[in-house]
Design an enzyme around this catalytic site. Structure first.
Site, PDB file in Angstrom:
ATOM      1  N   CYS A   1       0.837  -1.203   0.000  1.00  0.00           N
ATOM      2  CA  CYS A   1       0.000   0.000   0.000  1.00  0.00           C
ATOM      3  C   CYS A   1       0.874   1.257   0.000  1.00  0.00           C
ATOM      4  O   CYS A   1       1.341   1.697   1.060  1.00  0.00           O
ATOM      5  CB  CYS A   1      -0.937  -0.020   1.204  1.00  0.00           C
TER       6      CYS A   1
ATOM      7  N   CYS B   1      -0.587   4.160   2.004  1.00  0.00           N
ATOM      8  CA  CYS B   1      -0.504   3.986   3.469  1.00  0.00           C
ATOM      9  C   CYS B   1       0.930   4.184   3.968  1.00  0.00           C
ATOM     10  O   CYS B   1       1.165   4.814   4.985  1.00  0.00           O
ATOM     11  CB  CYS B   1      -0.926   2.576   3.873  1.00  0.00           C
ATOM     12  N   ASP B   2       1.886   3.586   3.263  1.00  0.00           N
ATOM     13  CA  ASP B   2       3.238   3.496   3.820  1.00  0.00           C
ATOM     14  C   ASP B   2       4.256   4.400   3.135  1.00  0.00           C
ATOM     15  O   ASP B   2       5.342   4.633   3.678  1.00  0.00           O
ATOM     16  CB  ASP B   2       3.740   2.048   3.709  1.00  0.00           C
TER      17      ASP B   2
HETATM   18  P1  FAD Z   1     -10.946  -6.175   5.408  1.00  0.00           P
HETATM   19  O1  FAD Z   1     -10.213  -5.337   6.392  1.00  0.00           O
HETATM   20  O2  FAD Z   1     -10.173  -6.840   4.354  1.00  0.00           O
HETATM   21  O3  FAD Z   1     -11.841  -7.207   6.195  1.00  0.00           O
HETATM   22  C1  FAD Z   1     -12.608  -8.166   5.543  1.00  0.00           C
HETATM   23  C2  FAD Z   1     -12.837  -9.331   6.485  1.00  0.00           C
HETATM   24  O4  FAD Z   1     -13.850 -10.184   5.954  1.00  0.00           O
HETATM   25  C3  FAD Z   1     -11.600 -10.216   6.696  1.00  0.00           C
HETATM   26  O5  FAD Z   1     -11.412 -10.418   8.062  1.00  0.00           O
HETATM   27  C4  FAD Z   1     -11.967 -11.518   6.000  1.00  0.00           C
HETATM   28  O6  FAD Z   1     -11.376 -12.645   6.624  1.00  0.00           O
HETATM   29  C5  FAD Z   1     -13.490 -11.529   6.185  1.00  0.00           C
HETATM   30  N1  FAD Z   1     -14.123 -12.451   5.254  1.00  0.00           N
HETATM   31  C6  FAD Z   1     -13.790 -12.731   3.971  1.00  0.00           C
HETATM   32  N2  FAD Z   1     -14.580 -13.697   3.466  1.00  0.00           N
HETATM   33  C7  FAD Z   1     -15.454 -14.026   4.459  1.00  0.00           C
HETATM   34  C8  FAD Z   1     -16.517 -14.972   4.583  1.00  0.00           C
HETATM   35  N3  FAD Z   1     -16.849 -15.791   3.571  1.00  0.00           N
HETATM   36  N4  FAD Z   1     -17.196 -15.053   5.749  1.00  0.00           N
HETATM   37  C9  FAD Z   1     -16.879 -14.223   6.778  1.00  0.00           C
HETATM   38  N5  FAD Z   1     -15.878 -13.328   6.727  1.00  0.00           N
HETATM   39  C10 FAD Z   1     -15.165 -13.229   5.590  1.00  0.00           C
HETATM   40  N6  FAD Z   1      -5.521   1.557   5.259  1.00  0.00           N
HETATM   41  C11 FAD Z   1      -5.355   2.714   5.907  1.00  0.00           C
HETATM   42  O7  FAD Z   1      -6.280   3.532   5.961  1.00  0.00           O
HETATM   43  N7  FAD Z   1      -4.170   3.005   6.513  1.00  0.00           N
HETATM   44  C12 FAD Z   1      -3.112   2.155   6.496  1.00  0.00           C
HETATM   45  O8  FAD Z   1      -2.053   2.467   7.044  1.00  0.00           O
HETATM   46  C13 FAD Z   1      -3.277   0.923   5.830  1.00  0.00           C
HETATM   47  N8  FAD Z   1      -2.261   0.033   5.784  1.00  0.00           N
HETATM   48  C14 FAD Z   1      -2.447  -1.155   5.142  1.00  0.00           C
HETATM   49  C15 FAD Z   1      -1.391  -2.062   5.121  1.00  0.00           C
HETATM   50  C16 FAD Z   1      -1.559  -3.285   4.499  1.00  0.00           C
HETATM   51  C17 FAD Z   1      -0.416  -4.267   4.501  1.00  0.00           C
HETATM   52  C18 FAD Z   1      -2.786  -3.597   3.867  1.00  0.00           C
HETATM   53  C19 FAD Z   1      -2.975  -4.932   3.198  1.00  0.00           C
HETATM   54  C20 FAD Z   1      -3.833  -2.694   3.870  1.00  0.00           C
HETATM   55  C21 FAD Z   1      -3.663  -1.463   4.499  1.00  0.00           C
HETATM   56  N9  FAD Z   1      -4.678  -0.511   4.519  1.00  0.00           N
HETATM   57  C22 FAD Z   1      -4.517   0.653   5.200  1.00  0.00           C
HETATM   58  C23 FAD Z   1      -5.938  -0.747   3.809  1.00  0.00           C
HETATM   59  C24 FAD Z   1      -7.028  -1.193   4.790  1.00  0.00           C
HETATM   60  O9  FAD Z   1      -6.522  -2.210   5.621  1.00  0.00           O
HETATM   61  C25 FAD Z   1      -8.232  -1.695   4.024  1.00  0.00           C
HETATM   62  O10 FAD Z   1      -8.660  -0.699   3.113  1.00  0.00           O
HETATM   63  C26 FAD Z   1      -9.388  -2.022   4.977  1.00  0.00           C
HETATM   64  O11 FAD Z   1      -8.973  -2.968   5.946  1.00  0.00           O
HETATM   65  C27 FAD Z   1     -10.587  -2.564   4.218  1.00  0.00           C
HETATM   66  O12 FAD Z   1     -11.564  -2.874   5.151  1.00  0.00           O
HETATM   67  P2  FAD Z   1     -12.746  -3.902   4.857  1.00  0.00           P
HETATM   68  O13 FAD Z   1     -13.553  -3.938   6.092  1.00  0.00           O
HETATM   69  O14 FAD Z   1     -13.400  -3.554   3.594  1.00  0.00           O
HETATM   70  O15 FAD Z   1     -12.040  -5.308   4.592  1.00  0.00           O
END
Ligand code: FAD
Length: 332
Positions: free
Chosen positions: A148, A151-152
């Site tokens: 990202c 982010c970083d």
């Molecule tokens: P996610 O956080 O991806 O959560 C989705 C969840 O749904 C997961 O736990 C998954 O296991 C679950 N899931 C999937 N399929 C199923 C199923 N069939 N049944 C039940 N559960 C399921 N953003 C920032 O703002 N600042 C940062 O510094 C930052 N750093 C990051 C660093 C890294 C390495 C990464 C990968 C991302 C970073 N991001 C950052 C981005 C941020 O993490 C994401 O945009 C955010 O987490 C997305 O949120 P979400 O709730 O949509 O999905």
């Protein structure tokens, strides 16, 4: 069923008001809002991809989530969100949903141990990003390798040093342009002989004197030291291979950013009435968190091909929860 009663009189019975699928910032924020609205949301948190918490579990310090002037560790941020939702009555099920039947309402949702009926669903399963799976990837993950740039990329360890971006699509171009504001020289490593990005993006990259493009170049590994001085990245460079000649060489960089695309976690919805776009993202009605299926809402990275940040996912979770609550009220 519960939907025929006014919202504030809803009681838990066989049919849930709302099931939330996913446990990142989008899912937990939706759970917080629906919990506070007395809807007793049931959250399937997922387990297959790792413990509940989502993508923030994979990072260290999050410095761009408002409210934490010194930053907060990603796992702490999402754990706090979980606790806050639980405090307002959200029930957590730490299991993957393995099947949804959306052919009629109430919808059916099944995990390994639960089989529930629900009037509304908020789908917030996030997305997976592609990795190179380099031999030293785990060793330098979050310590010089990142998925990202937004982010970083602004972290002090990446300022005024040479950096690399792996990928040749729009995201890779965006990342290279973004990083060129902070880093010294940006190397783009592209496996093929051309970009896969839009012409406008390519034009910007080509015109940028700080970006050097390496076509036909595969990143083979990252090298560096386990111990690094304060405020310095442990990564010292990459080994790349010319895909035409097979020749390998080293290029010194202090950070490598993956921009290799990814895939929203929408496999469960294939063949369902929920519309997906070409990239697999859930399609929302413009300006809303509603999908094209009544009673089915989506939030976070699973329906967002553009912003993909914790704050935008949390904001989407809030909007989806309020939309679901209004929909339940007016369809009661
Ligand atoms: P996610 O956080 O991806 O959560 C989705 C969840 O749904 C997961 O736990 C998954 O296991 C679950 N899931 C999937 N399929 C199923 C199923 N069939 N049944 C039940 N559960 C399921 N953003 C920032 O703002 N600042 C940062 O510094 C930052 N750093 C990051 C660093 C890294 C390495 C990464 C990968 C991302 C970073 N991001 C950052 C981005 C941020 O993490 C994401 O945009 C955010 O987490 C997305 O949120 P979400 O709730 O949509 O999905």
């Amino acid at each position: 069923t519960s939907i025929t009663r006014p919202i504030n009189q809803l009681v838990e019975d066989d049919v849930q008001n709302v099931v939330i699928i996913g446990s990142g910032p989008a899912g937990y924020t939706a759970a917080l809002f629906n919990g506070r609205a007395n809807l007793k949301p049931l959250v399937f948190e997922g387990m297959e991809a790792g413990p509940p918490g989502g993508a923030l579990l994979m990072t260290t310090l999050v410095e761009n989530f408002p409210g934490f002037p010194d930053g907060i560790l990603g796992p702490d941020l999402v754990r706090n969100m979980r606790m806050q939702a639980q405090r307002w009555g959200a029930e957590m099920v730490p299991e993957d949903v393995v099947e949804v039947d959306l052919s009629q309402r109430p919808f059916r949702v099944r995990s390994h141990s639960r089989h529930v009926l629900t009037q509304a669903i908020i789908f917030a399963t996030g997305s997976k990003f592609n990795r190179l799976r380099l031999p030293n990837e785990v060793r330098f993950w979050n310590r010089g390798i990142s998925s990202c740039a937004v982010c970083d990329g602004v972290a002090p360890v990446f300022r005024d040093v040479d950096l690399g971006v792996a990928g040749g699509g729009d995201t890779a171009c965006e990342d290279a342009l973004f990083l060129s504001n902070y880093g010294n020289k940006i190397h783009m490593f592209i496996r093929g002989s051309d970009f896969r990005a839009s012409r406008a993006m390519v034009a910007k990259v080509i015109c940028n004197p700080n970006i050097e493009i390496h076509f036909n170049t595969k990143v083979k590994d990252v090298y560096g030291d386990d111990v690094s001085p304060d405020h310095a990245s442990p990564v010292q460079g990459v080994i790349v291979q010319d895909t035409n000649t097979g020749e390998e060489r080293k290029i010194e960089i202090r950070g490598l950013f993956y921009a290799l695309g990814g895939r929203p976690n929408t496999q469960l919805l294939e063949g369902s009435p929920v519309r997906l776009d070409q990239g697999g993202h859930i399609m929302l009605k413009p300006g809303t968190m509603e999908t094209y299926l009544e009673g089915f809402f989506a939030a976070g990275d699973v329906s967002d091909s553009q912003w993909k940040q914790a704050i935008t996912a949390a904001g989407g979770g809030c909007r989806a929860a309020i939309s679901a609550e209004r929909w339940l009220t007016s369809n009661g």
